[in-house]
Scaffold this motif. Sequence first.
Motif, PDB file in Angstrom:
ATOM      1  N   PHE A 112     -24.152 -14.319  25.125  1.00  0.00           N
ATOM      2  CA  PHE A 112     -23.499 -13.377  23.867  1.00  0.00           C
ATOM      3  C   PHE A 112     -21.844 -13.724  23.735  1.00  0.00           C
ATOM      4  N   PRO A 113     -21.628 -14.704  23.116  1.00  0.00           N
ATOM      5  CA  PRO A 113     -20.082 -15.083  22.951  1.00  0.00           C
ATOM      6  C   PRO A 113     -19.354 -13.988  22.528  1.00  0.00           C
ATOM      7  N   GLY A 114     -18.342 -13.599  23.636  1.00  0.00           N
ATOM      8  CA  GLY A 114     -17.313 -12.627  23.012  1.00  0.00           C
ATOM      9  C   GLY A 114     -17.780 -11.149  23.227  1.00  0.00           C
ATOM     10  N   LEU A 115     -19.038 -10.971  23.865  1.00  0.00           N
ATOM     11  CA  LEU A 115     -19.475  -9.550  23.856  1.00  0.00           C
ATOM     12  C   LEU A 115     -18.703  -8.963  25.006  1.00  0.00           C
ATOM     13  N   ALA A 125     -14.942  -8.211  24.455  1.00  0.00           N
ATOM     14  CA  ALA A 125     -14.762  -7.147  23.618  1.00  0.00           C
ATOM     15  C   ALA A 125     -14.994  -5.786  24.468  1.00  0.00           C
TER      16      ALA A 125
END
Lengths: 104, 104
Positions: free
Chosen positions: B92-95, B98
């Motif tokens: 889950f790229p960037g999850l 963030a």
Amino acid sequence: MVMTERDFTQPDIEDVALHAVLFALSDPTRLAITRALADGEEHSAGDLAGDIPKSTMSHHLKILREAGITTTRPEGMRCRVSLRRAELNRRFPGLLAAILKNAG
Amino acid sequence: MVMTERDFTQPDIEDVALHAVLFALSDPTRLAITRALADGEEHSAGDLAGDIPKSTMSHHLKILREAGITTTRPEGMRCRVSLRRAELNRRFPGLLAAILKNAG
DNA sequence: GGTTATGTTCTATGGTTCTAGAACACAGCA
DNA sequence: TGCTGTGTTCTAGAACCATAGAACATAACC
């Protein structure tokens, strides 16, 4: 007889807690609703519902609204639901985008 | 007499569902644990616990582990918990970034 | 007023979760 | 063989949540 206005109260964006947002989006049904709203348009509850019973849909929309994720605006006999995208991005930069990107 | 190995089974990263990750992080206690693990180091359960009873802590660590967020490695009489940061970022790229950025 | 369409609120039910005490399992050490 | 430290599993209770039918409220239109 008091004319009661329908109550679609939503929290001030500053009062929204991260864990509440994550919880609201941790339900597959609500995540799907949020994805559908990600086009930026206003949708009526009926449009979003599909097979889901009205009362169940109303329940999920209430949770999304109270978590600060959506806005509901009464219009005639239906209601218009939309994402509070800009506000949410100000409160939690990059969060909604990251979730939506990975929700597909 | 069989030597039973302690079972710290964790899911394959490809089997991890987004809503499960969001649910695991929707609890303030688990979000705090995850933040503490964000330094990249291994922590023992006891270090992370604070005032929380052992059984409650074990429960939360199990949920984080089964959601694919953490790894638990037995070492002597304690266990070492750490974030599966790189794997999670691949899935889950960037999850996670963030969420962690907004968890402060 | 009556009727229809759209949602909300009420109510109930079944399942899940959080919390935490108690008992148990394992590692290390005297 | 005990004793201590660390953590898991068992168990139970209270709170919460998802689902959905039924009744109610509102709006628009005849």
